[in-house]
Design an enzyme around this catalytic site. Sequence first.
Site, PDB file in Angstrom:
ATOM      1  CG  ASP A   1      -6.940  -2.453  -3.767  1.00 60.59           C
ATOM      2  OD1 ASP A   1      -7.684  -2.069  -2.854  1.00 60.59           O
ATOM      3  OD2 ASP A   1      -5.723  -2.217  -3.791  1.00 60.59           O
TER       4      ASP A   1
ATOM      5  CG  HIS B   1      -5.635  -2.562   0.119  1.00 62.47           C
ATOM      6  ND1 HIS B   1      -4.963  -2.017  -0.948  1.00 62.47           N
ATOM      7  CD2 HIS B   1      -5.013  -2.085   1.233  1.00 62.47           C
ATOM      8  CE1 HIS B   1      -3.983  -1.240  -0.516  1.00 62.47           C
ATOM      9  NE2 HIS B   1      -3.986  -1.268   0.806  1.00 62.47           N
TER      10      HIS B   1
ATOM     11  CB  SER C   1      -0.956  -0.051   1.196  1.00 60.44           C
ATOM     12  OG  SER C   1      -1.962   0.917   1.085  1.00 60.44           O
TER      13      SER C   1
END
Length: 826
Positions: A759, A793, A686
């Site tokens: 995601d 994610h 991330s």
Amino acid sequence: MQLQGKCWSTALAAGLIALCATGPALAGYDAPPEHLLKVLKAPPPPTPSVDPTGQRLLLTTAQTYPSIERVARPYYKLAGVRLEPANRSRHDTQAGYGIPACVADFTLVDIASGQTRKVALPAGACPSAAMWSPDGTQFAFQNVTPTSVELWLGDARSGQAHPVPGVALNPIFNSAVQWLDGSKTLLVKRVPAGQGAAPVDDGASGPDIQQSLGGQGESSTYEARDTLKSPLDEARFVYYGTSQLAVVDAASGQVRDVGAPAIYDDVDGAPDGVHVRTEAIQAPYSHAVTYQRFARDVAVLDVSSGKSTLIARLPLADRVPVHGVPEGPREFGWRATEPATLLYAEALDKGDWNVTVPHRDRVLMRKAPFTAAPVEVTRTAQRFAGYAFTAQPGVSFQFESDENRHWQTTRIVDIDKPGDPGRVLWDMSSDELYKDPGMFVYRRLPNGAVVVRQDGNRVFLRGQGASPQGDRPFLDRLDLDSLKSERLFRSGTDDYDQFLGFTATAGQFLTWHQSLMDPPNAYLRTLGQPLADAAEGEAQFASQGSALTHLPDPTPEVRQIKKRLVTYKRADGLDLSFTLYTPPGYKEGTRLPAVLYAYPADFASSAQAGQVSGSQNTFTRLPYYRLLLLAGYAIIDNASFPIVGDPKTAYDTYLEQLTADAKAAVDKAVELGVVDRDRIGVTGHSHGALMTANLIAHTDLFRAGMATSGSYNKTFTPFGFQNERRSLWQARDVYLKASPYFYADKIKLPLLLMHGEDDANPGTEPFQSIKLYQAIRGNGGTTRLVMLPHEPHWYTALESNAQEVYEMLNWFDTYVKPARPVKPAK
């Protein structure tokens, strides 16, 4: 992809091997060597929960990884939630980043006798976490079946659990189950009867049209998660979002509907067991923001009469300032003592941190029967962040936070004295670790209200106990008259003990104990006599402890791994730290290939940015990147990567600080004699993936990188990213400089990109990895792109996690591990 029998195959460098799991899986996935895979699949430690009476402990063990079939179930994207229509279960976690894991095991432990009892569950059950009843005799949980979400009740004495007949829960907006009226009843959101058939796609939908006719205000980048796209989406949102509130008798299982069906978001019962705050979502249903910003009616429902009293009618809030709050009533909560009293805040600065005002919020109070005008309790200089109540009506704790300087203030107040500012208890940086006083220890009253635990005029605090030597959790007792605290317990210097809760026996409490060699287990501790010679910061009372549970080590081979907490300085003098792991059998003085893992954090002041967090005494577990320890790598873990400065402008120097952080970590690891400077890889997830790509683009500190689920072109998150509050049009150079996409021509070092194809995080949409891959490839760089089907994610399925480890190992074995060829002499 199609199912291929009961085994799935994986191609390794050594050949093709078959990995047979407990059920069918998909062909086309790879996996790391078996000794890494074994550790990857090891069960996680359970999560402990002490019942409100302190008589029992519930250990909840989550499923390690679901199968890809579970992750691939069909779902709808409905205004910020993902819903499986087959059973109306949530397909995403509450934060929206992962997929809910089933509970694999509930174990009850009698604290007095130490006897354990497994909770009997049917084969194929998929429970959620459990909620204790206030009297500690029962616990409730949700169970997902192929056709519905069931309500189950468990008996804490027998360990028997059963479903409540006739209740199909609707958990789309959470708060689907809660205890009401003490332990007698439960308030649930269930699927309404007689709803009819669900909306279907008839192929006749027209275009999705949105318009903006001017107006002021921005919407944060992160509010555009899985938004509605069509009239069909709106119809599905209404159909699946509508719930019927019902009261369930815990003893008989009798179900009684209360109020009318509505699209209930949050519902919250008062301590009196009669009044329930409801938030019912209303049209219009925006296609620009998620359901949390939709219009709603806030009301108080009397569950005995069915009468509803309107508290506030809140409009669509689709233009909330970045890092701001909506205008109008918010932060609703019940006072812990009767009569039923509702408190809430209203912004006085239009919800905008950039506005300078003497007071940002005011707090209002309304009492049953909620017909009188609200009474203003107080005005806060900074943003109101809630109350913590005690069982004494005249003693409460009021929280404020200042986003502009990362500051928090806690006051002791009497909310029955409007305008009285009370006494300041703490006024400090929210980034402060070393002087953090901890957080309150709570207890649940028989009526279900949660209050701060008291001993006369003293309250209890628990904290992580950060120090330059690492975390040492503590338990304190604070005198509200003198505002001085005494330390009852502190974890030792060679183990890690966190306070869990008090038991039913005076002077006894539980901790969750672990060390490098000892897996987490519950310890029963008895508080002894005061110590006359206690050093500053140490426990001022003797205590003795013994193991209450005896959970085994699931991965004994990992115990050979060594770790140490390392401190060092950045070039500008800022204190930093990382944890250095060395593989089994490591001999001091040997230089190893290494991988650095980090996640940058934002700090308003350098005084807090350099503080050490974490502990070298915790039981070692191996997330995906740490598994490389079993392949001969050292791991430079959780390296400090602070971005320091005024939150309004800190990202002006983001790249420079990132580079300085990395250089300091690499130099220290090499100085220790453990890491080979020429063989270091870097990885992050991330925001850490953005870090990784930037370090590969702008430094020569690393041989290769692996970036997972990142965002590489910040112009596609134009209304803020991380703690950057300025828009792209206010800080164009900052957005461009932070974006490795615009420096793809400089990415010549090997960069592996991985991303989940589903995601939901608006800041890290899957196209970000695809576009960066295309840019690097087009500029002649060395890169590889792995898109994981069905993954959000956070990667969830066993197959996906095995693929991630396989990819990382092969990438770093190819580009990092080999010795750099010696250049011939000229």
